[in-house]
Design an enzyme around this catalytic site. Structure first.
Site, PDB file in Angstrom:
ATOM      1  N   ARG A 138      40.869  49.629  33.095  1.00 49.53           N
ATOM      2  CA  ARG A 138      41.830  48.965  34.270  1.00 49.53           C
ATOM      3  C   ARG A 138      43.145  49.059  33.592  1.00 49.53           C
ATOM      4  NH1 ARG A 138      38.039  43.806  36.048  1.00 49.53           N
ATOM      5  NH2 ARG A 138      36.358  44.728  36.841  1.00 49.53           N
ATOM      6  N   LYS A 206      33.620  46.857  33.059  1.00 46.17           N
ATOM      7  CA  LYS A 206      34.761  47.180  32.858  1.00 46.17           C
ATOM      8  C   LYS A 206      35.180  47.583  31.439  1.00 46.17           C
ATOM      9  CE  LYS A 206      35.133  42.074  32.782  1.00 46.17           C
ATOM     10  NZ  LYS A 206      35.765  40.835  33.532  1.00 46.17           N
ATOM     11  N   LYS A 208      39.044  47.464  28.927  1.00 44.33           N
ATOM     12  CA  LYS A 208      40.572  47.001  28.927  1.00 44.33           C
ATOM     13  C   LYS A 208      41.142  47.585  27.572  1.00 44.33           C
ATOM     14  CE  LYS A 208      39.346  42.776  31.709  1.00 44.33           C
ATOM     15  NZ  LYS A 208      39.293  41.447  31.683  1.00 44.33           N
ATOM     16  N   CYS A 428      43.416  30.297  35.707  1.00 44.57           N
ATOM     17  CA  CYS A 428      43.137  31.538  36.420  1.00 44.57           C
ATOM     18  C   CYS A 428      43.233  30.903  37.893  1.00 44.57           C
ATOM     19  CB  CYS A 428      41.597  31.956  36.215  1.00 44.57           C
ATOM     20  SG  CYS A 428      40.562  30.753  36.775  1.00 44.57           S
ATOM     21  N   CYS A 434      37.912  32.547  44.930  1.00 41.13           N
ATOM     22  CA  CYS A 434      37.244  33.477  43.792  1.00 41.13           C
ATOM     23  C   CYS A 434      35.727  33.071  43.790  1.00 41.13           C
ATOM     24  CB  CYS A 434      37.662  33.115  42.264  1.00 41.13           C
ATOM     25  SG  CYS A 434      36.773  34.171  41.134  1.00 41.13           S
ATOM     26  N   CYS A 477      39.373  34.887  32.437  1.00 41.37           N
ATOM     27  CA  CYS A 477      40.328  35.552  33.038  1.00 41.37           C
ATOM     28  C   CYS A 477      41.622  35.149  32.225  1.00 41.37           C
ATOM     29  CB  CYS A 477      40.532  35.790  34.337  1.00 41.37           C
ATOM     30  SG  CYS A 477      39.222  36.511  35.161  1.00 41.37           S
TER      31      CYS A 477
END
Length: 562
Positions: A138, A206, A208, A428, A434, A477
């Site tokens: 990402r 994912k 990072k 977040c 969300c 997050c």
């Protein structure tokens, strides 16, 4: 014979998607306001999340819209690019811009019929939303060292190179959203993947990556799948990078085998080997990450299960050489870059505090209009920060007064008018859009942080740096698990409370209490602040104190009430 692995449904979907195309084109042009569940999983790779507004939902009738996340390595933008984002927010989204904790922008409230137009406008800026989400590498982060030395140019160069090289090769994004031109027959049996590195199933989860300058841990380098620490010598000469691997913060309240984890020290590499080492680490996760259980699919679990030595051995086997020993480096601190600072070239940059990253107009505080006016008038460079703030760069000495006048005229104050408690807080987005949110976060953080601010000041701790971070779910997050105080949504209007991380991002905090009602968060924290004030030694921080001191156990009345 190895036991056959039972792939998760997400893995099967990716394999059958023809490099992330699936049925997106067909569903984009039907009359529905939403996409199917399978298509929603593919949308993430394109930088989109389908959401519905729980404030306006009526029974089973959901109010669908989309969050769009851009891919902006290190958060660097030109004035023109910023102003187009500002216009997109008005024309296609809910009129706000959201700075994320990974140094990029999110748009909220985009309806399905305007997706193509919105994504085309972003594409015209030579930016993309592709791979801002999904099971890929990402948005690559880097320390926002705005033009104070040659170091930023070097860090930015490598971050952008890693981002570009690990961007998926599929043309699905352009086919679906931009020009609609197909380059395959549409039949699964006739399709051949162009993803020479990722392959047709991409990564298990994912991934990072972030690059920190030694001493500056504003990106929380230990929480990245791959954290790189740039080490500089005399005359800003880059010596190389310390490599950290296996960080990640997501967890699940009900699954004890999920947990936040800080990365391990792997070794040191020279700059000429940076990309091949990064790619090789990603390839090990690609080939060995768990593809049967997404709750165990992050690289942190692979390294936890293998151990860093076995993981390093596999990386070195693929490279054909050994990594050098991890080098000593300065202690980390969290730098916000708030206020005015002189650049190397004599011009100035101004770091502005944006509460919870939300650029909007709200009564007399017109952040969105104020930034638009300054950027239109003075054409500064833009740097989004990992702490949801914004930096305006390349401002001339003679323009500083004008910049402040414009900001003040829109109700924006310079960061030194805010307390440490407020400036070092993050939240977040959470409710109402969300889909993972269990509790509120962004919308209630201004209230709770000012309650805590009041307590901090009444106790006499206003000069301390105490980071407070809140999330509406345990996915982390806003990086709550490395904060001095973390509030994590656990059930309706109730939070888990974590204590004792570090503002430097080098320690995880500890679960203190569970299921604390929102209106009891401040009263739960106050005794800890008071005890710290009474027993603090030798200038130790809040978290240093609580790492050497046992947290109080929950009393009987507390347990009974819960």
């Amino acid at each position: 014979m190895d036991k056959e692995i039972k792939l998760s449904k997400e893995e099967k979907l990716k394999a059958a998607s023809r490099d992330l195309r699936g049925d997106l084109v067909e569903e984009l042009h039907n009359e529905q306001a939403s996409f199917s569940k399978d298509s929603c999983n593919l949308l993430k790779f394109h930088g989109l999340y389908q959401q519905d507004d729980r404030d306006t939902r009526k029974g089973k009738n959901k109010d669908y819209s989309f969050m769009i996340r851009c891919r902006i390595p290190g958060g660097g933008l030109s004035a023109e690019q910023y102003l187009v984002h500002d216009r997109i927010a008005d024309d296609h989204a809910n009129g706000t811009l959201r700075i994320t904790t990974r140094q990029t922008f999110q748009f909220h409230g985009v309806i399905k019929q305007q997706l193509s137009e919105t994504l085309s406008a972003i594409n015209d800026l030579l930016l993309t939303t592709m791979a801002a989400c999904g099971d890929v590498v990402r948005n690559v982060m880097y320390s926002p060292v705005p033009a104070v030395s040659a170091r930023q140019d070097i860090i930015q160069k490598y971050a952008e190179e890693i981002s570009d090289k690990l961007l998926p090769k599929t043309r699905a994004f352009h086919e679906v959203w931009i020009d609609g031109e197909k380059v395959f027959s549409g039949k699964q049996e006739d399709y051949k993947s162009v993803e020479t590195f990722y392959g047709p199933t991409y990564l298990p989860r994912k991934f990072k990556i972030g690059i920190a300058e030694a001493g500056d841990n504003s990106i929380d380098v230990y929480t990245q799948d791959i954290g790189l620490v740039a080490l500089f010598g005399e005359d800003d000469k880059l010596e190389g990078f310390n490599v950290i691997a296996g960080g990640g913060l997501g967890m699940n309240h009900k699954k004890s085998d999920t947990f936040p984890r800080l990365g391990d020290h792997m070794g040191f590499i020279t700059e000429d080997r940076l990309y091949e080492v990064v790619e090789t680490i990603v390839s090990v996760q690609r080939d060995h990450g768990d593809r049967s259980n997404r709750k165990q699919a992050r690289m942190k679990y692979l390294i936890h299960n293998w151990g860093i030595d076995k993981f390093r051995d596999e990386v070195e086997s693929r490279l054909g050489y050994e990594l050098q020993p991890f080098l000593p480096m300065p202690e980390f601190e969290l730098k916000l870059y708030h206020g005015w600072h002189r650049q190397q070239d004599g011009r100035w940059f101004l770091g502005l505090f944006i509460e919870n990253g939300r650029i909007k107009n709200d009564g007399d505080l017109r952040i969105k209009d104020g930034l638009k006016a300054v950027i239109t008038t003075h054409q500064p460079g833009i740097q989004l920060t990992p702490n949801q703030d914004i930096i305006l760069t390349d401002i001339k000495e003679e323009d500083r007064e004008s910049v402040e006048d414009i900001l003040n005229g829109h109700g924006l104050s310079l960061p030194d008018t805010y307390s440490n408690a407020v400036r070092f807080s993050m939240a977040c987005p959470a409710m109402p859009t969300c889909g993972l949110a269990i509790t509120e976060s962004e919308r209630v953080m201004p209230q709770i942080i000012r309650e805590i601010e009041h307590e901090i000041e009444s106790i006499g701790l206003q000069d301390e740096t105490i980071t407070v971070r809140m999330t509406g779910c345990p996915n982390g997050c806003a990086r709550p698990y490395v904060a001095d105080i973390g509030f994590v949504g656990q059930s309706l209007e109730k939070y888990s409370v974590f204590i004792g991380g570090a503002s430097s991002g080098t320690h995880l905090n500890t679960l203190y209490r569970e299921l604390v009602p929102f209106n009891e968060l401040t009263s739960t924290i106050r005794p800890l602040l008071e005890q710290f004030k009474a027993e603090q030694k030798n200038g130790e921080t809040f978290s240093e104190y609580w790492r050497r001191t046992e947290l109080p156990t929950a009393d009987a009345e507390f347990i009974q009430n819960k």
